[in-house]
Design a protein around this motif. Structure first.
Motif, PDB file in Angstrom:
ATOM      1  N   GLU A 191       0.854  -1.089   0.195  1.00 28.56           N
ATOM      2  CA  GLU A 191       0.089  -0.066   0.059  1.00 28.56           C
ATOM      3  C   GLU A 191       0.854   1.273  -0.037  1.00 28.56           C
ATOM      4  N   LYS A 194       1.859   1.754  -3.351  1.00 28.71           N
ATOM      5  CA  LYS A 194       0.703   2.027  -4.434  1.00 28.71           C
ATOM      6  C   LYS A 194       0.655   0.763  -5.374  1.00 28.71           C
ATOM      7  N   ASP A 196      -0.906  -2.793  -6.670  1.00 28.44           N
ATOM      8  CA  ASP A 196      -2.028  -3.867  -6.374  1.00 28.44           C
ATOM      9  C   ASP A 196      -1.525  -5.149  -5.726  1.00 28.44           C
TER      10      ASP A 196
END
Length: 201
Positions: A191, A194, A196
């Protein structure tokens, strides 16, 4: 499949001698009956002149093994395979095969002597082998930019993760084995960059 119990780290061989009989003990990690058969076939190829090749194994968690077996290979019943298995169980190790190859030295050892000799040979190799405990892991699928691949690999090196696969397309898709104890840390790492990610349950 990872295992959270001790298994042998490697193949190892040790030799002992009792009243001129040679006892060559071999230990090997095994996870199936087919692997057991392959190791036994190799022992017979390596030692075609041996009088006996006795063995025992257990597959699965120590104390509740999924499968265990033993063989006296012509020695009096209960004097070879059972003592080997007893030592394996005492050592609290899973997924393990111990073979003891005997060259007869001309002096009969008697039942008690055989039990002690086979148990001693098994003990010699079980005590010497390194153990490994594999922690449970979960597979994560991560989609990221090319620039994020190096940080991901670094996180894995530091935390005991393994990059199992990488596919290069418009973005980079990696399969990563993550120690279950660190799933939250891994999620936070993804996270922060960023990326996935998803865990395969």
């Amino acid at each position: 499949m990872s295992k959270d119990y001790p298994v042998p780290a490697e193949y190892l061989e040790r030799e002992t001698e009792v009243k001129k009989s040679r006892f060559i003990a071999r230990i090997a990690p095994v996870s199936s009956r087919e692997e057991v058969k392959a190791w036994l076939a190799q022992a017979h190829r390596d030692h075609p002149d041996a009088r006996h090749i006795c063995w025992a194994y257990q597959i699965g968690r120590p104390g509740s093994a999924a499968e265990a077996a033993m063989n006296d290979d012509g020695e009096p019943s209960g004097t070879a395979g059972k003592p080997i298995l007893n030592v394996i169980q005492h050592k609290d190790m899973g997924d393990v095969l111990v073979m003891v190859i005997r060259y007869f030295g001309g002096t009969k050892l008697g039942a008690g002597g055989l039990v002690r000799a086979y148990a001693g040979a098994a003990e010699s190799v079980l005590s010497a082998v390194d153990r490994v405990v594999q922690q449970p892991v979960t597979l994560a699928r991560v989609t990221m930019s090319f620039a994020d691949e190096q940080p991901l690999r670094h996180w894995c090196e530091v935390n005991g993760g393994v990059v199992e696969s990488v596919d290069y397309g418009p973005s980079v898709i990696a399969g990563v084995s993550v120690p279950e104890a660190l799933l939250e840390d891994f999620a936070a790492f993804c996270e922060a960059l960023k990326m996935d990610y998803s865990f395969e349950r």
